[in-house]
Design an enzyme around this catalytic site. Structure first.
Site, PDB file in Angstrom:
ATOM      1  NE  ARG A  47      -2.816   0.456   3.429  1.00 44.52           N
ATOM      2  CZ  ARG A  47      -2.043   0.664   4.513  1.00 44.52           C
ATOM      3  NH1 ARG A  47      -1.281   1.738   4.610  1.00 44.52           N
ATOM      4  NH2 ARG A  47      -2.044  -0.207   5.505  1.00 44.52           N
ATOM      5  CE1 TYR A  99     -17.997  10.430 -15.382  1.00 46.19           C
ATOM      6  CE2 TYR A  99     -16.651  10.426 -13.401  1.00 46.19           C
ATOM      7  CZ  TYR A  99     -17.514   9.782 -14.269  1.00 46.19           C
ATOM      8  OH  TYR A  99     -17.887   8.487 -14.019  1.00 46.19           O
ATOM      9  CG  ASP A 171     -10.049  15.735 -14.792  1.00 44.98           C
ATOM     10  OD1 ASP A 171      -9.357  15.168 -15.655  1.00 44.98           O
ATOM     11  OD2 ASP A 171     -11.060  15.216 -14.275  1.00 44.98           O
ATOM     12  CE  LYS A 196     -12.766   7.162 -18.535  1.00 48.38           C
ATOM     13  NZ  LYS A 196     -12.818   7.778 -17.254  1.00 48.38           N
TER      14      LYS A 196
END
Ligand code: P1T
Length: 380
Positions: A47, A99, A171, A196
């Site tokens: 992690r 978004y 973004d 994406k």
């Protein structure tokens, strides 16, 4: 290194010490043997850090001209980490077209923790100043915006963020570092849904943050580890592989996007085509200055704004797949009002242009003739 070289080699100076493998191995491990407490080779628990993820994170920093990269389990997990830099009472000024999932995270999760969001038009960046208070800590910009393809002037936003000493996060999912580098224009944080274009093959969900400032990076690494929304090593490997062809994919996405925008605008059944490459796009001049080309995303509406007709078109498409997401090699079509932006109240989404007949295309890298023929038969 220039960009095309960075996609392949950026941040990858360490040759695999075991066998010299050209791609970093997928370190599918939770933990790392220690000789004595603290006696390890830089990794103790996956992690906190994993060598495959670290290879990707260095590459992300390189392609965005940053110093520090962080990979997360999704784009929303990356945004979640940014907002966790804030405290109850703090305020964020966000673009009003973004978004739907980002909007949902802001309003349905973080407003509940006492953070206030102002969703404002940023076509003219000076509008941001109308909402700045002494509680403002962050400006959140998405450009081009999803799905209206609005273009926001990053340099102008950076000037405002510096003037008032607030963070600017961009973004960069739609543009990718192939088209624009927000850190070079004064942004503090670049965010990606790596799901994406960076991944590029619709086979992985991932998010990324890239920053230049060490103090900010340390805070974000702390949140990444403390909240734990990391990506796994397989996914890190896939995105690292995807980025190696980002530049050639983006070149074709841009060429095909332009051809489709031009075809749609010439079709008498189409009302509006939202694509920043058109000279009459409201912020074409800014797009021209801050982007190297106009990308593979566009949206359009049909004359009469008929919901059922829009649904029929997306159902009729054969090569374009009807689906959520974008940025893969294959072409996708979406109906934002009922899909990606359904979480935004109808009145609010319509104010920003997300009307019932709006169709969004993620133009892939197939043969352009096939894509145009598909649209022709679907639109009629
Ligand atoms: O899906 P995820 O990797 O969590 O990324 C969220 C996200 C953030 N920012 C932008 C601009 C995005 O487009 C997305 C995800 N978008 C879609 C799934 C979509 O179809 O628009």
């Amino acid at each position: 290194m220039k960009f095309n070289t960075k996609t392949i080699h950026g941040g990858q100076e360490d040759v695999d010490p075991a066998y010299g493998s050209v791609m970093p191995p997928i370190y599918q491990t939770t933990t790392y043997a220690q000789t004595t407490p603290g006696g390890h080779k830089g990794f103790e628990y996956s992690r906190s850090g994993n060598p495959t993820r670290a290879a990707l994170e260095k590459n992300l920093a390189s392609i965005e001209n940053g110093k520090y990269g962080l990979a997360f389990g999704s784009g929303l997990a990356a945004i979640d980490a940014v907002i966790k830099l804030l405290q109850p009472g703090d305020e964020v000024i966000s673009t009003n077209n973004l978004y739907g999932g980002s909007y949902r995270l802001f309003t349905k999760i973080f407003e509940g923790f006492g953070i206030k969001f102002h969703f404002v038009g940023m076509d003219n960046a000076t509008n941001i100043e109308n909402y700045i208070t002494d509680k403002t800590k962050l400006i959140w910009v998405e450009t081009p915006t999803n799905p209206m393809m609005n273009i926001i002037d990053i340099k102008a936003c950076a000037a405002i963020s510096k003037k008032y000493n607030v963070l600017l996060a961009v973004d960069n999912t739609f543009a990718t570092p192939y088209l624009q580098n927000p850190l070079d224009m004064g942004a503090d944080i670049v965010m990606h849904s790596a799901t994406k274009y960076l991944g590029g093959h619709s086979d992985v969900v991932m998010g990324a943050l890239i920053v230049k400032d060490k103090t900010l990076a340390d805070k974000l690494y702390f949140i990444q580890n403390a909240s734990g929304a990391i990506c796994g090593p397989q996914d890190a490997f896939l995105v690292l592989r995807g980025i190696k062809t980002l530049h050639i994919r983006m070149q074709r996405h841009c060429e095909n996007g332009k051809a489709i925008a031009e075809y749609l605008i010439s079709n008498p059944k189409i009302e509006n085509v939202y694509w920043p490459g058109f000279k009459d796009h409201p912020n074409h001049q800014i797009a021209k200055e801050q982007m190297r080309d106009y990308g593979g995303m566009l949206s359009f509406t049909t004359k009469g704004n008929n919901y059922k007709e829009a649904i029929k078109i997306v159902e009729n498409l054969k090569i374009f797949t009807l689906g959520e997401s974008l940025g893969g090699v294959e072409s996708l079509a979406g109906h934002p009002a009922s899909m990606t932006h359904a979480s935004i109240p109808k009145a609010d989404r319509e104010k920003t242009g997300v009307v019932d007949s709006l169709i969004r295309l993620s133009v892939g890298i197939e043969d352009i003739e096939d894509l145009i023929d598909d649209l022709k038969q679907a639109i009629g």
